[in-house]
Scaffold this motif. Structure first.
Motif, PDB file in Angstrom:
ATOM      1  N   MET A  98       0.800  -1.226   0.000  1.00 50.07           N
ATOM      2  CA  MET A  98       0.000   0.000   0.000  1.00 50.07           C
ATOM      3  C   MET A  98       0.840   1.287   0.000  1.00 50.07           C
ATOM      4  N   GLU A 100       1.665   4.749  -1.382  1.00 51.49           N
ATOM      5  CA  GLU A 100       0.759   5.646  -2.102  1.00 51.49           C
ATOM      6  C   GLU A 100       1.365   6.990  -2.495  1.00 51.49           C
ATOM      7  N   GLU A 154      -0.820  -0.767  -5.217  1.00 50.67           N
ATOM      8  CA  GLU A 154      -2.045  -1.560  -5.113  1.00 50.67           C
ATOM      9  C   GLU A 154      -3.250  -0.738  -4.660  1.00 50.67           C
ATOM     10  N   THR A 155      -3.150   0.573  -4.867  1.00 52.44           N
ATOM     11  CA  THR A 155      -4.285   1.453  -4.630  1.00 52.44           C
ATOM     12  C   THR A 155      -4.354   2.470  -5.763  1.00 52.44           C
ATOM     13  N   ALA A 156      -5.536   3.076  -5.901  1.00 48.78           N
ATOM     14  CA  ALA A 156      -5.676   4.118  -6.918  1.00 48.78           C
ATOM     15  C   ALA A 156      -4.733   5.280  -6.613  1.00 48.78           C
ATOM     16  N   ASP A 180      -5.920  -6.058  -4.730  1.00 48.92           N
ATOM     17  CA  ASP A 180      -6.148  -4.806  -4.006  1.00 48.92           C
ATOM     18  C   ASP A 180      -6.265  -3.629  -4.967  1.00 48.92           C
ATOM     19  N   LEU A 181      -5.493  -3.654  -6.037  1.00 54.02           N
ATOM     20  CA  LEU A 181      -5.563  -2.549  -6.988  1.00 54.02           C
ATOM     21  C   LEU A 181      -6.929  -2.501  -7.655  1.00 54.02           C
ATOM     22  N   THR A 182      -7.430  -3.649  -8.100  1.00 57.92           N
ATOM     23  CA  THR A 182      -8.755  -3.630  -8.732  1.00 57.92           C
ATOM     24  C   THR A 182      -9.839  -3.254  -7.718  1.00 57.92           C
ATOM     25  N   ASN A 183      -9.692  -3.689  -6.477  1.00 52.14           N
ATOM     26  CA  ASN A 183     -10.643  -3.267  -5.447  1.00 52.14           C
ATOM     27  C   ASN A 183     -10.656  -1.743  -5.326  1.00 52.14           C
ATOM     28  N   SER A 184      -9.463  -1.162  -5.244  1.00 56.02           N
ATOM     29  CA  SER A 184      -9.341   0.283  -5.071  1.00 56.02           C
ATOM     30  C   SER A 184      -9.858   1.047  -6.278  1.00 56.02           C
ATOM     31  N   MET A 185      -9.735   0.443  -7.459  1.00 52.66           N
ATOM     32  CA  MET A 185     -10.186   1.088  -8.697  1.00 52.66           C
ATOM     33  C   MET A 185     -11.686   0.931  -8.928  1.00 52.66           C
ATOM     34  N   TYR A 196      -7.667  -1.760 -15.790  1.00 55.28           N
ATOM     35  CA  TYR A 196      -6.653  -2.549 -15.077  1.00 55.28           C
ATOM     36  C   TYR A 196      -5.454  -2.816 -15.979  1.00 55.28           C
TER      37      TYR A 196
END
Length: 259
Positions: A98, A100, A154-156, A180-185, A196
């Motif tokens: 994470m 950022e 792994e975050t927007a 996690d990246l797709t979750n955040s997006m 993605y």
């Protein structure tokens, strides 16, 4: 007291493909040797999604170090104590989840490096230097050069700042945490989504532009092939529990078909 140059950092610097694996479940003293014997160049021991304590991680690192495979630890959170403990167990590098911002990446690098490059606390003649005595100043200089720092995108927020993170001196790898990246997006698990796929390309390009490597945990050969074509150069081939389960399922299925 000396430390040899890190083969993985050399390989990445030369643009070579580097392959390893993750370990989440099998905290045995043989797992690092098994991975190395299978050809893994590195093993990442996960402390983010497991209940492993530092004693367990130290044992895993200690039994992996002599194999030639580089032991790394994914720490649970970006904190100085976690960075220090992971490196003092003897891990050759850290993975930080994470990440950022460039400012956060700079702080992580400072925690991971001895003075004058950072603020890592000094303790010598312990696990990370194989309990040896020698030139501590030379050891700090060599260790600063050889320690691998992996920042996870792994975050927007991390994706938005990925070019700045890549530009941070001391960051070696930008590693995509795909779920996690797709979750955040806002597209959870949509690994075929154009946004993605564009994110993968953006991370790979940021890494390439700043002389860094892009990394990923590939779930299989087709995914690994896709990532390599996109410019990813350090890949973990799955994790211990999934590799074991897939191999067992395949074998049992074949044998069951004989009956």
């Amino acid at each position: 007291m000396t430390t040899s140059s890190t083969p993985i950092k050399q390989a990445l610097g030369a643009g070579e493909l580097v392959l390893g694996t993750f370990v989440f479940e099998f905290a045995t003293l043989g797992i690092g040797r098994l991975a190395a014997g299978a050809g893994a160049q590195f093993v990442i021991y996960d402390a983010e999604h497991t209940g492993w304590g530092w004693e367990t991680l130290a044992s895993l690192v200690a039994t992996t170090r002599p194999t030639g495979a580089e032991p790394y630890i994914r720490i649970p959170v970006a904190e100085r104590s976690a960075v220090s403990r992971a490196l003092d167990t003897g891990a050759r590098g850290i993975m930080v989840p994470m990440v950022e911002s460039a400012a956060q990446a700079e702080q992580i690098v400072r925690w991971a490096k001895y003075p004058p490059d950072g603020v890592r606390g000094a303790a010598f003649g312990v696990a990370h230097d194989d309990y040896a005595a020698g030139d501590n100043v030379a050891y700090m200089r060599e260790t600063n050069a050889n320690t691998l720092v992996i920042t996870q995108i792994e975050t927007a927020g991390g994706l938005a700042d990925v070019e700045e993170i890549a530009a941070v001196d001391g960051v070696d790898v930008l590693w995509v945490g795909h779920f996690d990246l797709t979750n955040s997006m806002g597209i959870p698990g949509r690994f075929d989504h154009p946004d993605y796929l564009a994110a993968l390309d953006r991370v790979a390009e940021a890494a390439r532009a700043h002389g860094k490597a892009a990394g990923f945990m590939a779930g299989g050969v087709p995914e690994a092939e896709m990532l390599i074509k996109r410019g990813f150069s350090i890949l973990a081939y799955g994790g211990d529990l999934w590799v074991y389960q897939a191999a067992l399922r395949s074998g049992l299925s074949e044998v069951r078909g004989l009956g």
